[in-house]
Each structure stands twice: as C-alpha cells, then as structure tokens.
Design a protein around this motif. Structure first.
Motif, short mmCIF file in Angstrom:
data_model
loop_
_atom_site.label_atom_id
_atom_site.label_comp_id
_atom_site.label_asym_id
_atom_site.label_seq_id
_atom_site.Cartn_x
_atom_site.Cartn_y
_atom_site.Cartn_z
N GLU A 71 0.85 -1.20 0.00
CA GLU A 71 0.00 0.00 0.00
C GLU A 71 0.88 1.25 0.00
O GLU A 71 2.09 1.17 0.18
CB GLU A 71 -0.94 -0.01 1.21
CG GLU A 71 -0.24 -0.11 2.53
CD GLU A 71 -1.17 -0.51 3.68
OE1 GLU A 71 -2.38 -0.62 3.48
OE2 GLU A 71 -0.64 -0.73 4.79
N ARG A 72 0.22 2.37 -0.21
CA ARG A 72 0.94 3.64 -0.28
C ARG A 72 1.15 4.18 1.13
O ARG A 72 0.24 4.18 1.96
CB ARG A 72 0.15 4.64 -1.10
CG ARG A 72 0.89 5.90 -1.49
CD ARG A 72 1.99 5.65 -2.50
NE ARG A 72 1.50 5.07 -3.76
CZ ARG A 72 2.27 4.76 -4.78
NH1 ARG A 72 3.59 4.95 -4.71
NH2 ARG A 72 1.75 4.24 -5.88
N ALA A 73 2.36 4.63 1.40
CA ALA A 73 2.66 5.22 2.70
C ALA A 73 2.36 6.72 2.68
O ALA A 73 2.19 7.33 1.62
CB ALA A 73 4.12 5.00 3.05
N ALA A 74 2.31 7.30 3.87
CA ALA A 74 2.11 8.75 3.97
C ALA A 74 3.23 9.52 3.28
O ALA A 74 3.04 10.65 2.84
CB ALA A 74 2.02 9.15 5.45
N THR A 75 4.41 8.90 3.15
CA THR A 75 5.54 9.53 2.47
C THR A 75 5.41 9.50 0.95
O THR A 75 6.20 10.12 0.25
CB THR A 75 6.83 8.80 2.84
OG1 THR A 75 6.73 7.42 2.40
CG2 THR A 75 7.08 8.83 4.35
N GLY A 76 4.45 8.72 0.45
CA GLY A 76 4.30 8.54 -0.99
C GLY A 76 4.98 7.29 -1.51
O GLY A 76 4.77 6.90 -2.67
N ARG A 77 5.81 6.65 -0.67
CA ARG A 77 6.47 5.42 -1.10
C ARG A 77 5.52 4.24 -0.97
O ARG A 77 4.54 4.29 -0.22
CB ARG A 77 7.72 5.18 -0.25
CG ARG A 77 8.74 6.29 -0.33
CD ARG A 77 9.99 5.96 0.47
NE ARG A 77 9.75 5.89 1.89
CZ ARG A 77 10.68 5.72 2.82
NH1 ARG A 77 11.96 5.59 2.43
NH2 ARG A 77 10.40 5.68 4.10
N LEU A 78 5.83 3.15 -1.66
CA LEU A 78 5.10 1.91 -1.46
C LEU A 78 5.72 1.14 -0.31
O LEU A 78 6.95 1.07 -0.18
CB LEU A 78 5.12 1.06 -2.74
CG LEU A 78 4.23 1.54 -3.87
CD1 LEU A 78 4.41 0.65 -5.09
CD2 LEU A 78 2.76 1.57 -3.45
N ILE A 79 4.87 0.57 0.52
CA ILE A 79 5.35 -0.20 1.66
C ILE A 79 4.72 -1.59 1.66
O ILE A 79 3.65 -1.83 1.09
CB ILE A 79 5.03 0.49 3.00
CG1 ILE A 79 3.51 0.68 3.19
CG2 ILE A 79 5.78 1.81 3.12
CD1 ILE A 79 3.13 1.18 4.59
N LEU A 80 5.42 -2.51 2.29
CA LEU A 80 4.90 -3.84 2.62
C LEU A 80 4.55 -3.82 4.09
O LEU A 80 5.39 -3.50 4.93
CB LEU A 80 5.96 -4.90 2.34
CG LEU A 80 5.68 -6.30 2.90
CD1 LEU A 80 4.43 -6.92 2.29
CD2 LEU A 80 6.90 -7.21 2.67
N ARG A 81 3.27 -4.15 4.39
CA ARG A 81 2.84 -4.12 5.79
C ARG A 81 2.17 -5.44 6.15
O ARG A 81 1.29 -5.92 5.43
CB ARG A 81 1.87 -2.97 6.05
CG ARG A 81 1.43 -2.84 7.51
CD ARG A 81 0.72 -1.53 7.77
NE ARG A 81 -0.54 -1.43 7.06
CZ ARG A 81 -1.72 -1.89 7.52
NH1 ARG A 81 -1.78 -2.48 8.71
NH2 ARG A 81 -2.81 -1.74 6.81
N ALA A 82 2.62 -6.03 7.25
CA ALA A 82 2.00 -7.24 7.77
C ALA A 82 0.76 -6.86 8.57
O ALA A 82 0.80 -5.93 9.38
CB ALA A 82 2.98 -7.99 8.66
N GLU A 83 -0.34 -7.56 8.33
CA GLU A 83 -1.58 -7.26 9.04
C GLU A 83 -1.36 -7.37 10.55
O GLU A 83 -0.65 -8.25 11.04
CB GLU A 83 -2.68 -8.23 8.60
CG GLU A 83 -4.05 -7.93 9.18
CD GLU A 83 -4.68 -6.67 8.59
OE1 GLU A 83 -5.84 -6.40 8.95
OE2 GLU A 83 -4.04 -5.96 7.79
N GLY A 84 -1.96 -6.44 11.29
CA GLY A 84 -1.78 -6.39 12.73
C GLY A 84 -0.65 -5.46 13.16
O GLY A 84 -0.52 -5.16 14.35
N ARG A 85 0.15 -5.00 12.21
CA ARG A 85 1.22 -4.05 12.50
C ARG A 85 0.82 -2.68 11.97
O ARG A 85 0.29 -2.57 10.87
CB ARG A 85 2.54 -4.48 11.84
CG ARG A 85 3.31 -5.55 12.61
CD ARG A 85 2.61 -6.88 12.66
NE ARG A 85 3.45 -7.94 13.22
CZ ARG A 85 3.06 -9.20 13.36
NH1 ARG A 85 1.83 -9.54 12.98
NH2 ARG A 85 3.85 -10.10 13.88
#
Length: 367
Positions: free
Chosen positions: A150-164
């Motif tokens: 998903e898109r981060a607040a910085t504009g970069r794409l991030i990988l995020r594990a659910e629950g984090r």
C-alpha cells in the motif's frame, strides 16, 4: 467428493452450506469481461441454484452446487479462465486488488507479477490472503488481508503485515520479491499454526520491520458515478444469474469489477444506479442456508434497517462472517434467538440476550 467446511472455499475445494456446495471464483484482477459474466451465469444456473454472492474479498461465490455437479461447474469456470486448472495454484490466488486500478499502474503491475509468480509462494493457511492497494491512497484498509502492499504517507510503497501499524518501504520493482519473502518467513516461523498474520506473534524479520505509516485511507467505492463507470450496489452482496445478465443490458459495459463492499464496478456505465436502501446493513446468509447459523437474518435485517441509526449487522452466529468491524447495532444468533449489542462486533457480550423477532421489532419501534 466429501463436502468440506470450516475454511474459505475455493473452486477446487467447495464448502457445504444449507443450500448446497459453495464454489468460490477469484477473477483475475477482480475483473470479468462480458463473455465471462455470461458464461459464469449460465454455469451458475446449470450446475448451481443461480445465486451468486460477492464476498468481502471481492470474490464471487456460486451457490447450490451438488456432489454430482460441482466438477462440471469447475470445468466450465476453467474454460472461462476464471479458475486455474491447477488446484494448488488456484489455492494460492487469494489476491485482493484495489478495484480502481488502471492498466500499467502500480496496482496492476504488482498484482500481475504476483499472479505470475504464485508457484514461489509457500503453502499457506486457507484464509491467508494478499492485498495489492498501490494507488495514490489506500482503499482496502478495512478489507481482510494478511500481507499488504500500500501507499505510505511519504508517498512510497510499503509492505505491511496485518496487525502491525507500520510497514517497510520497498524499492520499485521489488514488491513481489518482498511479499514472497515475508510469506516464506510466516510459514517458517510457525504462522501456519497461528492461521492468520494478525495472530502471529513472532517478531518480524529486521528487513520487514519498517516504520512507515500507511497514508490516510480514502473512502471505499460508493454506488453511483465513478471515473471508470458506475458502482452498482448489491443488497447483502448477492445477485441472481438472471439479474446479472439483465444488468449488462441496462449498463452496456465491456467488463465488471468486483469489490469487497457489496458493490460491482461496471466499466463504462453512465447510468446512475438506484440508491441501495440497505447500504448501511450487513447480514450473512443465515439459517437455513448456513449450517453454522441458528437464526434467519436477512428478512429481519431488511425490516429493521429503516429504524436503526447507524450501521446494522445481523449475524446468524458469533463468527460474524458478513462484517468484521463493529456496528452501531449488532444482533447475533444463539440457540435460535438473538443477542443484542451496541457499537460491537458479532458475538460481543449482549446488552439484551435471548430475544425473539417480535421483541427485537418492539425494541426499535418497528413492529
């Protein structure tokens, strides 16, 4: 084939319900062209009961198949390129794609690459899935998934594990590498026993433990006009095959996209759909169609909805399949009666317990 239950069904692994077997279809990129829709509807009538659900993972679910018909149904879906002919590959295709993608954008690029590299994924629990939500603003935040791009607040794409709460920034073109690596870590560290990423308590590997917060989410797609066409609401997320076919005539379109919000996005449509009077109401299929449910749900939900301020959720049992988030009013079936709670999820401790339909209607002035 013995009927199976207790997990999310797939095409090759149908699940028993009160009205027959459920066969789940995962359209690639959440999109069906007109020929696929017509073929799917014909198969749903011939091999099922003609009823089709849109799930909260933007899958389609054909209802009413039987032990003697489901294999022919799956064969028809394979011919339509809606089901992978390899059952193991099909089981890995739990990919939820933000439905506002456009050809060539980041969501399209990442989802297409992940689809092509499914063989590199480990064997994951049946409910584990991926969300590819790489538009300018996330829209799948409340939809179920275990691993998110998903898109981060910085504009970069991030990988995020659910629950984090935070994710790690991923270099352009390396998103699928990171997704596969995190899925492999999940299995290697006992995630299969936990069942879902949000329940897996092992510390993330250093490379995946970033501090980037997702960008504030945009509102989900709503009924009405959309830059890609029009959003058509489906009461309780269900449509019968004949209505689906008629919709194509009402909204001339090249394709339809599924969404996790009881809504179909009809590409190129210009007609504004009618308002859904049950837009703020969730109800699972209930008894007798679901063997887990002890009460009927949808008739009560439709009668009660005009008298409830805020979101209403009527659940046939404590599992709360129709809505994971809290609702202003939630009714949970238990032993043939309903428990009533407020600002809660299904199965929450009730404010009033053991109510029948008449008592519920009286409570809300709906009698």
């Amino acid at each position: 084939m013995s009927a199976v239950r207790g997990w999310c069904p797939t095409a090759w692994r149908p699940m028993a319900a009160g009205d027959g077997l459920l066969v789940r279809v995962r359209p690639r990129l959440g999109r069906l062209d007109c020929d696929q829709i017509l073929g799917l509807c014909a198969a749903a009538v011939r091999y099922g009961n003609g009823q089709i659900d849109v799930t909260n993972r933007a899958n389609l679910q054909i209802r009413g198949a039987t032990d003697s018909s489901w294999e022919a149904l799956v064969a028809a879906l394979v011919d339509l390129a809606l089901v992978d002919p390899d059952p193991q590959r099909e089981a890995r295709r739990a990919i939820l794609v933000a439905p506002n993608w456009q050809t060539g954008d980041d969501t399209y690029r990442i989802a297409t690459e992940l689809e092509a590299r499914l063989a590199e994924l480990p064997e994951l629990p049946g409910k584990v899935g991926f969300a590819i939500d790489a538009g300018a603003t996330p829209i799948l935040t409340t939809a179920p998934a275990d691993f998110r791009i998903e898109r981060a607040a910085t504009g970069r794409l991030i990988l995020r594990a659910e629950g984090r709460e935070t994710g790690v920034a991923i270099a352009l073109g390396k998103e699928v590498d990171a997704l596969i690596a995190l899925a492999q870590w999940f299995v290697a560290t006992g995630g299969a026993e936990a069942g879902r990423m949000a329940r897996h308590t092992a510390p993330l590997p250093d490379w995946a433990a970033g501090g980037d917060h997702p960008a504030p989410p945009a509102a989900p797609l709503a009924p009405g006009r959309h830059p890609l066409g029009a959003g058509q609401p489906l009461p309780f997320g269900r449509i019968d095959a004949d209505t689906f076919i008629a919709m194509l005539a009402t909204f001339p379109a090249s394709a339809v996209r599924t969404t996790p919000w009881r809504l179909l996005l009809i590409e190129g449509a210009t007609h504004v759909p009618a308002r859904d009077p049950l837009a703020a109401t969730d109800a699972c299929v209930g008894a007798p169609a679901c063997p887990q449910a002890s009460v009927a749900t949808r008739d009560l939900a439709a009668r009660l909805a005009p008298f409830v301020a805020g979101h209403l959720h009527v659940s046939g049992c404590a599992r709360g399949c129709a809505r994971a988030a809290p609702a202003a009013v939630v009714l949970t079936g238990r032993d043939g009666r309903y428990d009533l709670a407020f600002d809660a999820r299904a199965g929450a401790p009730p404010t009033r317990a053991g109510l029948d339909v008449r008592q519920i209607l009286d409570h809300f002035g709906a009698a």
